[in-house]
Scaffold this motif. Structure first.
Motif, mmCIF file in Angstrom:
data_model
loop_
_atom_site.group_PDB
_atom_site.id
_atom_site.type_symbol
_atom_site.label_atom_id
_atom_site.label_comp_id
_atom_site.label_asym_id
_atom_site.label_seq_id
_atom_site.Cartn_x
_atom_site.Cartn_y
_atom_site.Cartn_z
ATOM 1 N N ALA A 14 7.000 19.007 -7.542
ATOM 2 C CA ALA A 14 5.650 19.295 -8.042
ATOM 3 C C ALA A 14 5.082 20.577 -7.452
ATOM 4 O O ALA A 14 4.063 21.079 -7.920
ATOM 5 C CB ALA A 14 4.727 18.121 -7.735
ATOM 6 N N LEU A 40 0.693 17.301 -1.835
ATOM 7 C CA LEU A 40 1.587 16.171 -2.076
ATOM 8 C C LEU A 40 2.697 16.144 -1.039
ATOM 9 O O LEU A 40 3.086 15.082 -0.552
ATOM 10 C CB LEU A 40 2.186 16.244 -3.480
ATOM 11 C CG LEU A 40 1.309 15.755 -4.629
ATOM 12 C CD1 LEU A 40 2.090 15.715 -5.932
ATOM 13 C CD2 LEU A 40 0.735 14.381 -4.322
ATOM 14 N N ASP A 91 0.828 -1.202 0.000
ATOM 15 C CA ASP A 91 0.000 0.000 0.000
ATOM 16 C C ASP A 91 0.861 1.251 0.000
ATOM 17 O O ASP A 91 0.712 2.157 -0.827
ATOM 18 C CB ASP A 91 -0.905 -0.054 1.232
ATOM 19 C CG ASP A 91 -2.098 0.870 1.095
ATOM 20 O OD1 ASP A 91 -1.951 1.918 0.454
ATOM 21 O OD2 ASP A 91 -3.162 0.546 1.630
ATOM 22 N N VAL A 92 1.785 1.293 0.930
ATOM 23 C CA VAL A 92 2.654 2.460 1.046
ATOM 24 C C VAL A 92 3.431 2.688 -0.248
ATOM 25 O O VAL A 92 3.518 3.819 -0.742
ATOM 26 C CB VAL A 92 3.617 2.288 2.230
ATOM 27 C CG1 VAL A 92 4.767 3.270 2.131
ATOM 28 C CG2 VAL A 92 2.878 2.460 3.546
ATOM 29 N N SER A 109 5.180 10.539 -10.521
ATOM 30 C CA SER A 109 4.458 11.629 -11.172
ATOM 31 C C SER A 109 5.182 12.949 -10.982
ATOM 32 O O SER A 109 5.247 13.778 -11.895
ATOM 33 C CB SER A 109 3.043 11.706 -10.601
ATOM 34 O OG SER A 109 2.565 13.019 -10.641
ATOM 35 N N ARG A 112 4.893 5.260 -5.421
ATOM 36 C CA ARG A 112 5.025 5.202 -6.883
ATOM 37 C C ARG A 112 4.174 6.278 -7.535
ATOM 38 O O ARG A 112 4.623 6.970 -8.455
ATOM 39 C CB ARG A 112 4.610 3.813 -7.387
ATOM 40 C CG ARG A 112 5.715 2.783 -7.378
ATOM 41 C CD ARG A 112 5.269 1.496 -8.041
ATOM 42 N NE ARG A 112 4.317 0.770 -7.215
ATOM 43 C CZ ARG A 112 4.660 -0.167 -6.337
ATOM 44 N NH1 ARG A 112 5.916 -0.502 -6.189
ATOM 45 N NH2 ARG A 112 3.750 -0.785 -5.607
ATOM 46 N N ALA A 113 2.969 6.406 -7.062
ATOM 47 C CA ALA A 113 2.058 7.381 -7.673
ATOM 48 C C ALA A 113 2.618 8.789 -7.578
ATOM 49 O O ALA A 113 2.756 9.482 -8.592
ATOM 50 C CB ALA A 113 0.684 7.306 -7.005
ATOM 51 N N ILE A 114 2.978 9.223 -6.386
ATOM 52 C CA ILE A 114 3.322 10.636 -6.247
ATOM 53 C C ILE A 114 4.775 10.932 -6.581
ATOM 54 O O ILE A 114 5.068 11.981 -7.139
ATOM 55 C CB ILE A 114 2.948 11.168 -4.855
ATOM 56 C CG1 ILE A 114 3.826 10.608 -3.762
ATOM 57 C CG2 ILE A 114 1.496 10.857 -4.532
ATOM 58 C CD1 ILE A 114 3.427 11.099 -2.396
ATOM 59 N N THR A 116 2.643 1.764 -3.174
ATOM 60 C CA THR A 116 1.732 2.194 -4.237
ATOM 61 C C THR A 116 1.577 3.710 -4.216
ATOM 62 O O THR A 116 1.612 4.376 -5.249
ATOM 63 C CB THR A 116 0.364 1.519 -4.066
ATOM 64 O OG1 THR A 116 0.521 0.109 -4.121
ATOM 65 C CG2 THR A 116 -0.595 1.967 -5.158
ATOM 66 N N VAL A 117 1.424 4.247 -3.017
ATOM 67 C CA VAL A 117 1.312 5.698 -2.903
ATOM 68 C C VAL A 117 2.602 6.358 -3.370
ATOM 69 O O VAL A 117 2.589 7.337 -4.118
ATOM 70 C CB VAL A 117 0.993 6.120 -1.456
ATOM 71 C CG1 VAL A 117 0.957 7.626 -1.341
ATOM 72 C CG2 VAL A 117 -0.317 5.504 -1.000
ATOM 73 N N ILE A 131 1.349 14.713 2.189
ATOM 74 C CA ILE A 131 1.105 13.280 2.010
ATOM 75 C C ILE A 131 2.423 12.525 2.098
ATOM 76 O O ILE A 131 2.550 11.534 2.820
ATOM 77 C CB ILE A 131 0.422 13.007 0.662
ATOM 78 C CG1 ILE A 131 -1.005 13.558 0.659
ATOM 79 C CG2 ILE A 131 0.407 11.515 0.364
ATOM 80 C CD1 ILE A 131 -1.669 13.554 -0.708
#
Lengths: 232, 232
Positions: free
Chosen positions: B159, B164, B100-101, B111, B106-108, B103-104, B167
């Motif tokens: 970014a 972000l 889960d961690v 990106s 990777r996303a932010i 995944t977050v 987070i």
DNA sequence: ACCGCTGGATTGTTCAACAATCCAGCGATC
DNA sequence: GATCGCTGGATTGTTGAACAATCCAGCGGT
């Protein structure tokens, strides 16, 4: 919704057999937070207005301390803004915040859709699209709006990450608060349906890159629209 | 750190001339939260252990209500887990949470790096790399760890999104809590330096795609390592 | 127009109390 | 001997009241 779900270990692929009981009675503070969330989403509390502890406590018939706890929860979700020694105010989104919010959405939505998802999760996306179509058929603007939120929530749900889900839920709550019904005219919803359908189709077909590009384009355009309206 | 910064409207391109005053005295609840955060990061409070309100209140010399407010804040950051009517416990990361961690992340992170960033922000990434090198030179394992966190924080900072940033800060705090010093042996840090250098170089050269791919590969590998260690 | 003051209102924090809930232990029962 | 039900103590949830700290609007003086 942020601190409500602590079943991070509860994997998705669970047999329906051992269904979790969840008959938990939410605490008073949580119910207060829930009520405030509702009033915020419904627009009864306009952004920028002040919330006085004593007033709310009396209105809801709870103690001031309890209200404080609820405030803390909502402040952590960015729905309220706590100004030390002055009070809590309904959050307002400045021009910069719009870009900020969309930056988060681009990061997590696009990343989620690019990674695909299980058939069930994809079916949930499809369901949200259909929900939108049904709402459009009866000219239900409000239903159209929430269908769209379900759509984007379902996209993030593809990643099967509790944390991403709660982040997305918070972002959507922020947007509900600011881009309130009053501010959204029907023309906003005009393109959504077709576009969501397109994205969903690409997703179903396994064209993840294309789906991601479409979604990204939508988010960029949506940001432009919002910035154009809520001037800067 | 989460609810501390409410200057979302404070754009980055501000003249240093009008420096913000920030002489705000943090409230007692905030200081309690800060102290707990410190003890969590430092490993004094082991994951899974229970925190009794009365005890902490007495230890820190504050009221039980104040401790409660601090608990609410940390629970919102997922550092503590509140179990209704039972108590608050130091959060534990299960096997699924690791994925889960990441995944977050990777996303932010991916990106953020793919979108590039201003020269100053890129310089900050470079600074974090150098910080790591200096720590490595004197065999400072702890410094090496925080340098790596600064590195990834700096990447997200590209970014220029407050949301972000917070987070990411929370995610890093979660990881600090769980992947504590005790659990990380020196061999972990072995690859970091070279890899961070590589990523940073690609970023500086404007090869954003490559930088993103490298970062993604690193995150995937790191997730595997962590899952391998903290059994599942 | 600027300054300092002052009083009232609101927030921050503490304290003490009580209700609600949980849990471990301990018999009673089959 | 395992299960059930109870009971008492400990902890959390919530309240109400009190007081300190802070802010703010208004007012008067210069």
């Amino acid at each position: 919704m942020a601190s409500a779900d602590q079943e991070s270990s509860e994997q998705a692929g669970f047999d329906g057999a051992r269904a979790r009981m969840r008959l938990r009675v939410p605490s008073v503070a949580e119910r207060v937070a829930e009520e405030l969330r509702y009033q915020l989403a419904e627009g009864f509390l306009v952004p920028g207005s002040k919330l006085t502890e004593a007033t709310i406590a009396e209105d809801l018939g709870v103690s001031r301390n309890t209200v404080r706890e609820a405030f803390a929860e909502l402040a952590a979700e960015r729905l309220l803004l706590r100004q030390p020694n002055k009070g809590v105010y309904v959050a307002t989104l400045e021009a910069g915040d719009i870009h900020d919010v969309y930056t988060v959405r681009r990061a997590i939505e696009v990343s989620s859709i690019r990674a695909g998802g299980s058939p069930e999760r994809i079916a949930a996306v499809r369901a949200a699209v259909d929900e939108g179509k049904r709402a459009a058929a009866v000219n239900d603007n409000e239903g159209l709006g929430s269908a769209n939120q379900h759509f984007h929530g379902a996209i993030v749900a593809l990643a099967e990450s509790n944390r991403l889900d709660t982040i997305m839920a918070q972002i959507l709550a922020e947007m509900r608060l600011y881009f309130h019904k009053a501010t959204m005219n029907a023309h906003f919803y005009s393109d959504w349906l077709a576009e969501n359908e397109q994205i969903c189709a690409a997703l179903e077909a396994g064209h993840l890159e294309e789906a991601g590009d479409l979604l990204l384009a939508y988010l960029n355009r949506s940001e432009q629209q919002q910035t154009a309206i809520h001037g800067d």
